[in-house]
Structures are given as structure tokens and as C-alpha cells.
Enzyme design. Sequence first.
Site, PDB file in Angstrom:
ATOM      1  N   VAL A 113      -3.780 -28.410   9.304  1.00 45.12           N
ATOM      2  CA  VAL A 113      -2.247 -28.008   7.101  1.00 45.12           C
ATOM      3  C   VAL A 113      -1.840 -26.509   8.328  1.00 45.12           C
ATOM      4  CG1 VAL A 113      -1.986 -27.404   5.665  1.00 45.12           C
ATOM      5  CG2 VAL A 113      -3.549 -28.845   6.547  1.00 45.12           C
ATOM      6  N   CYS A 114      -0.069 -26.178   7.872  1.00 49.83           N
ATOM      7  CA  CYS A 114      -0.094 -25.108   8.312  1.00 49.83           C
ATOM      8  C   CYS A 114      -0.803 -24.868   9.746  1.00 49.83           C
ATOM      9  CB  CYS A 114      -0.660 -24.137   7.171  1.00 49.83           C
ATOM     10  SG  CYS A 114       0.426 -22.667   6.866  1.00 49.83           S
ATOM     11  N   THR A 115      -0.720 -23.312   9.683  1.00 46.59           N
ATOM     12  CA  THR A 115      -1.259 -22.754  10.869  1.00 46.59           C
ATOM     13  C   THR A 115      -1.597 -22.836  12.069  1.00 46.59           C
ATOM     14  OG1 THR A 115      -2.351 -20.667  10.011  1.00 46.59           O
ATOM     15  CG2 THR A 115       0.562 -20.628  10.850  1.00 46.59           C
ATOM     16  N   THR A 140       4.252 -26.961  11.985  1.00 45.21           N
ATOM     17  CA  THR A 140       3.768 -25.908  11.591  1.00 45.21           C
ATOM     18  C   THR A 140       4.513 -25.216  11.024  1.00 45.21           C
ATOM     19  OG1 THR A 140       1.554 -23.876  11.694  1.00 45.21           O
ATOM     20  CG2 THR A 140       3.499 -24.277  13.058  1.00 45.21           C
TER      21      THR A 140
END
Length: 223
Positions: free
Chosen positions: A100-102, A120
Site C-alpha cells: 500500500v502506498c510507499t 504507489t
Amino acid sequence: MSPSIGLLVFPGIQILDLAGPYEVFRAVPDATLHLLWKDRAPVMSAGGLPFAATATFAEAPALDVLCVPGGAGVNRLMTDAAVLDFLRATAARTPWLSSVCTGALLLGAAGLLRGRRATTHWNSHDFLAAFGAEPVDQRVVRDGNLFTAAGVTSGIDLALAVVDAAVGRERAEEITLAFEYAPQPPFAGGTLKQAPPAAIAAARERYAASRREREAIVASLRA
């Protein structure tokens, strides 16, 4: 199926990156969830919420799903040999891998994105190519057994996509309804394409220090 699901936790984690997928995965009947870190000492999220792992890296059981959240703490972990070794070893024996995300940057630093489509958070999207990934501007990207999601709130979408693939569409649809997951944000500015210039400038300023640090780390890894 009684899936075993592991979520990496660490100091400086973005709590929504963790909480969204956690709640979706927890809704899978008979699922066992594990919060994984080097030790069980309390860690602090980026927003100051304390919590602790339920299993250390050494104690981690066999997993069906590994999920790697993001957050400001990712910067430090991109050069943390213990974390990267754990991700590589776990990914090699885990059917479903996700971020998830970074969190995607951790997978990239571990060499797990080479030749694969990924996404990302918008403020780190341009780093993906440095890890050999094919950047995709999409909320959730699937490449075989790898799922990556864009920023923060997309963790719910990611977890539902993983449940669909690993458990079944019927269960994913049931969880979607149980959570009344039908987003209607008050402002249509959740992407760079939608946000007004003032909001983009303010958001870039908010992340400026972390991004400068991240740029230096990625450059050193490439070198």
C-alpha cells in the site's frame, strides 16, 4: 480456506495504510492476521499512535498473503538489511504479495518489483522505475501474484482485490457491502488530475523534506 495474512509494521508507518487492509482481511472468515516486525516492543505510527507487533520476523509463520504498508518510516527501511532480507525470503514462499502506498518502495528496494507493473503514492510514483518496475498510474495494479496500491486510502481497494483473488469474488463482495464501502468524497481532488493547483502545491510542500530524503536514498541505491 483459512488464510494466514501478515502485515509489516514499523516505526513511522501510516496508520491508514495498515488499518484499511487489516480490517478487510480480518473480515475473511477464519483468517489469522499477524503484525510483523523485528521485535514486539511498541512502535509509534507517523501520527503518534502506539502499537506492537504480534510476531517477530523470526516467529513469522507460513503466510498466504503478505501486505507491506507505507509511511514516512519507509525511508529508513529502504536500506535496512534485516527488513529487506525478511521481505525477500517471505515473498519467495508466499502466494500473494501486496503493498500500500510507499510500501511499494520497500518491495522495490528488496528487488521484488523488477520487470513488474506497479503503482504507489503520487509523490513517489517516479521512483518506481529506479527499481526496475513499470510504473502504472492506477489505483490498484495487479501483476500476477503482486498487488500494489496508490496512496493511503487505496489500501481498502487493494485488500478487496487480494480477497477476490485469494479467497473469492463472493467474499470480497460481501465485505464490500458489510463495510458499506461506497466512497463519496466531499471534494473531487484526490488525484493530481483532479486537485486544484493550490492543493497540489500545499501537498508537495508538506512532503518536501521526506521526498528530498527519499531522493537521496534512491539515488544511493541506484549507484
